[in-house]
Scaffold this motif. Structure first.
Motif, PDB file in Angstrom:
ATOM      1  N   ARG A 174      55.124  70.203  21.993  1.00 51.07           N
ATOM      2  CA  ARG A 174      53.726  69.934  22.376  1.00 51.07           C
ATOM      3  C   ARG A 174      53.337  70.754  23.601  1.00 51.07           C
ATOM      4  NH1 ARG A 174      52.676  64.286  24.410  1.00 51.07           N
ATOM      5  NH2 ARG A 174      52.787  65.345  26.382  1.00 51.07           N
ATOM      6  N   ASN A 175      54.196  70.790  24.611  1.00 49.72           N
ATOM      7  CA  ASN A 175      53.905  71.541  25.836  1.00 49.72           C
ATOM      8  C   ASN A 175      53.826  73.046  25.599  1.00 49.72           C
ATOM      9  OD1 ASN A 175      53.789  69.172  27.319  1.00 49.72           O
ATOM     10  ND2 ASN A 175      55.917  69.301  27.977  1.00 49.72           N
TER      11      ASN A 175
ATOM     12  N   GLU B  67      50.207  66.419  18.654  1.00 50.26           N
ATOM     13  CA  GLU B  67      49.317  65.363  19.138  1.00 50.26           C
ATOM     14  C   GLU B  67      48.760  64.506  18.000  1.00 50.26           C
ATOM     15  OE1 GLU B  67      48.330  68.795  19.732  1.00 50.26           O
ATOM     16  OE2 GLU B  67      49.743  68.802  21.384  1.00 50.26           O
TER      17      GLU B  67
ATOM     18  N   HIS C 254      59.985  66.854  20.820  1.00 45.93           N
ATOM     19  CA  HIS C 254      58.560  66.688  20.525  1.00 45.93           C
ATOM     20  C   HIS C 254      57.724  67.095  21.741  1.00 45.93           C
ATOM     21  CE1 HIS C 254      54.893  64.823  18.978  1.00 45.93           C
ATOM     22  NE2 HIS C 254      54.769  64.210  20.135  1.00 45.93           N
ATOM     23  N   GLU C 255      58.121  66.628  22.915  1.00 42.71           N
ATOM     24  CA  GLU C 255      57.400  66.959  24.145  1.00 42.71           C
ATOM     25  C   GLU C 255      57.460  68.458  24.426  1.00 42.71           C
ATOM     26  OE1 GLU C 255      55.541  64.804  25.772  1.00 42.71           O
ATOM     27  OE2 GLU C 255      56.197  63.112  24.540  1.00 42.71           O
ATOM     28  N   LYS C 256      58.624  69.036  24.197  1.00 41.11           N
ATOM     29  CA  LYS C 256      58.782  70.479  24.430  1.00 41.11           C
ATOM     30  C   LYS C 256      57.872  71.285  23.498  1.00 41.11           C
ATOM     31  CE  LYS C 256      62.479  73.496  25.707  1.00 41.11           C
ATOM     32  NZ  LYS C 256      63.900  73.616  25.954  1.00 41.11           N
TER      33      LYS C 256
ATOM     34  N   ARG D 291      62.049  62.618  20.756  1.00 38.22           N
ATOM     35  CA  ARG D 291      61.009  62.675  21.793  1.00 38.22           C
ATOM     36  C   ARG D 291      61.137  63.894  22.706  1.00 38.22           C
ATOM     37  NH1 ARG D 291      58.895  57.393  24.841  1.00 38.22           N
ATOM     38  NH2 ARG D 291      56.841  58.219  25.312  1.00 38.22           N
ATOM     39  N   LYS D 292      62.349  64.172  23.152  1.00 37.34           N
ATOM     40  CA  LYS D 292      62.564  65.297  24.067  1.00 37.34           C
ATOM     41  C   LYS D 292      62.073  66.610  23.450  1.00 37.34           C
ATOM     42  CE  LYS D 292      66.911  66.594  24.794  1.00 37.34           C
ATOM     43  NZ  LYS D 292      68.273  66.653  25.377  1.00 37.34           N
TER      44      LYS D 292
END
Length: 124
Positions: free
Chosen positions: A67-68, A96, A63-65, A60-61
């Motif tokens: 995506r951002n 996404e 993945h978020e990076k 997750r960590k």
């Protein structure tokens, strides 16, 4: 060679295959969330899975990076072929677009993040 070093070697072969196929730059800036870049500099995280395993692991960590940063995932499904791999399928997708919402689970502290196991057929 042990299973972990085989997995690492196969992962590197999958990264090289996708980079060659899609014109990605493997510029030596490999991080926990970015393995390559498009020619325009957009980050790409390459995930590979042996067909017999049946899933990709997404943290997750990272993945978020990704995506951002406006990045992409590159997925590679392969089969062992001696000391090499035979690539069966590849796909590029935006973070996404992954079906992750209900899949996050604790990792017991590994990589200090939650993890999702995404079935290869859900992505491919």
């Amino acid at each position: 060679m042990n299973r972990s070093s085989n997995a690492s070697r196969y992962g590197s072969l999958a990264e090289k295959h996708l980079a060659d196929e899609r014109g990605l730059v493997l510029d030596g800036q490999h991080t926990s969330w970015c393995d390559a870049r498009f020619q325009n500099g957009r980050p790409v995280e390459i995930k590979s899975a042996m067909v017999s395993t049946g899933y990709f692991q997404i943290y997750r960590k990272y993945h978020e990076k990704l995506r951002n940063a406006g990045g992409w995932y590159g997925f590679v499904v392969y089969r062992e072929h001696g000391d090499r791999i035979r690539v069966l399928k590849t796909r590029m997708t935006r973070p996404e677009q992954l079906p992750l919402r209900a899949l996050w689970s604790p990792t017991g502290g590994h990589r200090d993040s939650e993890k999702a196991k995404v079935k290869t057929e859900a992505v491919m």
